[in-house]
Design a protein around this motif. Sequence first.
Motif, PDB file in Angstrom:
ATOM      1  N   GLU A 263      23.988 -60.052   3.548  1.00 54.38           N
ATOM      2  CA  GLU A 263      25.339 -59.474   3.564  1.00 54.38           C
ATOM      3  C   GLU A 263      26.367 -60.469   4.085  1.00 54.38           C
ATOM      4  OE1 GLU A 263      26.509 -56.892   2.095  1.00 54.38           O
ATOM      5  OE2 GLU A 263      24.491 -56.383   1.431  1.00 54.38           O
TER       6      GLU A 263
ATOM      7  N   ASP B  77      18.294 -58.682   5.364  1.00 52.46           N
ATOM      8  CA  ASP B  77      19.358 -57.964   4.657  1.00 52.46           C
ATOM      9  C   ASP B  77      20.725 -58.255   5.263  1.00 52.46           C
ATOM     10  OD1 ASP B  77      17.576 -56.724   2.877  1.00 52.46           O
ATOM     11  OD2 ASP B  77      17.094 -55.197   4.364  1.00 52.46           O
ATOM     12  N   VAL B  78      20.750 -58.317   6.595  1.00 52.48           N
ATOM     13  CA  VAL B  78      22.004 -58.659   7.271  1.00 52.48           C
ATOM     14  C   VAL B  78      22.426 -60.076   6.887  1.00 52.48           C
ATOM     15  CG1 VAL B  78      23.054 -59.144   9.516  1.00 52.48           C
ATOM     16  CG2 VAL B  78      21.650 -57.100   9.206  1.00 52.48           C
TER      17      VAL B  78
ATOM     18  N   TRP C   1      27.176 -62.566   1.243  1.00 56.78           N
ATOM     19  CA  TRP C   1      27.951 -61.784   0.272  1.00 56.78           C
ATOM     20  C   TRP C   1      29.432 -61.697   0.626  1.00 56.78           C
ATOM     21  CZ3 TRP C   1      27.593 -60.594  -4.504  1.00 56.78           C
ATOM     22  CH2 TRP C   1      26.365 -60.360  -5.122  1.00 56.78           C
ATOM     23  N   THR C   2      29.756 -61.843   1.905  1.00 56.24           N
ATOM     24  CA  THR C   2      31.167 -61.805   2.294  1.00 56.24           C
ATOM     25  C   THR C   2      31.953 -62.832   1.492  1.00 56.24           C
ATOM     26  OG1 THR C   2      30.660 -61.049   4.518  1.00 56.24           O
ATOM     27  CG2 THR C   2      32.769 -62.148   4.209  1.00 56.24           C
TER      28      THR C   2
ATOM     29  N   THR D 256      29.160 -60.269  15.294  1.00 51.80           N
ATOM     30  CA  THR D 256      29.439 -58.882  14.913  1.00 51.80           C
ATOM     31  C   THR D 256      28.214 -58.230  14.285  1.00 51.80           C
ATOM     32  OG1 THR D 256      31.739 -59.479  14.502  1.00 51.80           O
ATOM     33  CG2 THR D 256      30.967 -57.405  13.557  1.00 51.80           C
ATOM     34  N   ALA D 257      27.528 -58.980  13.449  1.00 47.65           N
ATOM     35  CA  ALA D 257      26.335 -58.437  12.784  1.00 47.65           C
ATOM     36  C   ALA D 257      25.248 -58.091  13.793  1.00 47.65           C
ATOM     37  CB  ALA D 257      25.801 -59.438  11.768  1.00 47.65           C
TER      38      ALA D 257
ATOM     39  N   MET E 242      31.211 -63.613  12.610  1.00 55.68           N
ATOM     40  CA  MET E 242      30.461 -62.721  11.711  1.00 55.68           C
ATOM     41  C   MET E 242      29.065 -62.452  12.256  1.00 55.68           C
ATOM     42  SD  MET E 242      30.708 -63.260   7.624  1.00 55.68           S
ATOM     43  CE  MET E 242      31.145 -64.972   7.499  1.00 55.68           C
TER      44      MET E 242
ATOM     45  N   GLY F 152      25.090 -54.293  16.537  1.00 51.18           N
ATOM     46  CA  GLY F 152      24.517 -52.966  16.316  1.00 51.18           C
ATOM     47  C   GLY F 152      23.022 -52.876  16.539  1.00 51.18           C
ATOM     48  N   SER F 153      22.341 -54.014  16.618  1.00 45.78           N
ATOM     49  CA  SER F 153      20.877 -53.968  16.725  1.00 45.78           C
ATOM     50  C   SER F 153      20.469 -53.462  18.080  1.00 45.78           C
ATOM     51  CB  SER F 153      20.304 -55.356  16.480  1.00 45.78           C
ATOM     52  OG  SER F 153      20.659 -56.250  17.515  1.00 45.78           O
TER      53      SER F 153
ATOM     54  N   ASP G  84      16.941 -59.843  10.672  1.00 50.47           N
ATOM     55  CA  ASP G  84      16.995 -58.984   9.480  1.00 50.47           C
ATOM     56  C   ASP G  84      17.529 -59.759   8.267  1.00 50.47           C
ATOM     57  OD1 ASP G  84      17.417 -57.106   7.561  1.00 50.47           O
ATOM     58  OD2 ASP G  84      18.372 -55.648   8.885  1.00 50.47           O
TER      59      ASP G  84
END
Lengths: 225, 225
Positions: free
Chosen positions: B172, B168-169, B175-176, B220-221, B217, B224-225, B166
């Motif tokens: 992000e 978008d992930v 962006w951290t 962790t990202a 990171m 959820g998938s 992904d």
Amino acid sequence: MEAKSAKLRSEKPRNGNGGEGRLPYDERRAQILHHAAEFFSEYGLTGQTRSLAAACGVSQRLLYRFFPNKAALVREVYQETIIGPFRAVWLAQLTDRSMGVEERLNHFYRDYFRTILTRKWLRLFLYSSLAESEMAPDYIAAIIKDLMETITRETALEQGVDLPDDPDVLHEIGWTLHGAVSHFAIRRHLYKASREVPADRVLAVQIAAFVHGFRAMVETAGEGS
Amino acid sequence: MEAKSAKLRSEKPRNGNGGEGRLPYDERRAQILHHAAEFFSEYGLTGQTRSLAAACGVSQRLLYRFFPNKAALVREVYQETIIGPFRAVWLAQLTDRSMGVEERLNHFYRDYFRTILTRKWLRLFLYSSLAESEMAPDYIAAIIKDLMETITRETALEQGVDLPDDPDVLHEIGWTLHGAVSHFAIRRHLYKASREVPADRVLAVQIAAFVHGFRAMVETAGEGS
DNA sequence: GGCATAAGTCGTCAATTGACGACTTGCAGC
DNA sequence: GCTGCAAGTCGTCAATTGACGACTTATGCC
């Protein structure tokens, strides 16, 4: 010339405002404050009293029955909307050592993100920060300092890391996470970006970087001394 | 009544404005734009044309010889001050693999912090973001997206980490760090806080968290998938 | 030195905006 | 039902503000 008055009356079935009749002083005042928070948050502190009155469904003149001038109204909105929610910031859960730090941070920031870092709060806060009205930053600054210190100390404790002496460095370490979260909120609510990934997941990622990069951060911070 | 005119003349040794005589069109226009950037950055986009003219040492009327109206002037200031510096953002150094990622990031963000994240740039950017003028966020958004992707991919490469699919992930994650840095600039320039620790040290700490927390990171990202 | 022209200013207009005095209207208690 | 008072509005004032027509002044060129 009663005719004109009577005709006008007939056009407004019940009363002159939006839909609710007359209100007692305290209720009307609260209702105005509520609308004003929304209004100034959207249009800035330079938003006009006439538009605000229209948004409240009330005549402009009525505002001056409750507030001596526009500045006083803005000040009270700020107190209620910016300072108010901050009183509720809850530090206890951050020192509840029955949970791991990462889990505690996730609980805390989910709460913080949803309660404080709303569109309304952020826009109002930024508008007044830009205006340098300096309405009450000290109170918030003090709370945040506490927060940064608590988060950093709890993480160091769990990981058995020795923290540097300089309290400012200590705060900056905490700000690494807090700033990332705050800027995420700004992206979402101000720039209308970063909306694809669910907030909780983004927060979890940011917290992971903080917790698992913690030792390296402290070492890096200590290098320059 | 020449007398009055002559007397007025004698009070202003050389000319009507601040200290420089008449200027050719292009120079005066550039000078106004320069002052306007400073001016709108401090007082917001609602700052008045009369004050701006005074700051330029020029009559208010003169502004309208160069710009059809205030909005056009603001728009050009935005182009020059916000968009302009962004063209210079340099991605090459981020992929220069003769240096480690942490070192590259330190070089890049020192540069970025000093060049882009200035008081002037930030205030102007925030003022226009709040006003939803939506002047040209797409251009900047696209560059930042590139930036986030480059930073994330380079870090993953160096650490041999598999990135999630992904995009978008992926953004992000970048962006951290970028959010932490941006918010640091906001604290410094807007809230006038976080000024005790030298900027380079703070940046180094934030970069350390990103680089050394990177694997966690990504994990962790992916959960959820 | 005088003149064409661009650089620059003056004064004003209409719309906006915060503030407020004077008025009108609904309702609770008798 | 009427009356007194609080709730609410109307209309207006002075200051502000973006915009601009008409004018004045400096300067390079012949």
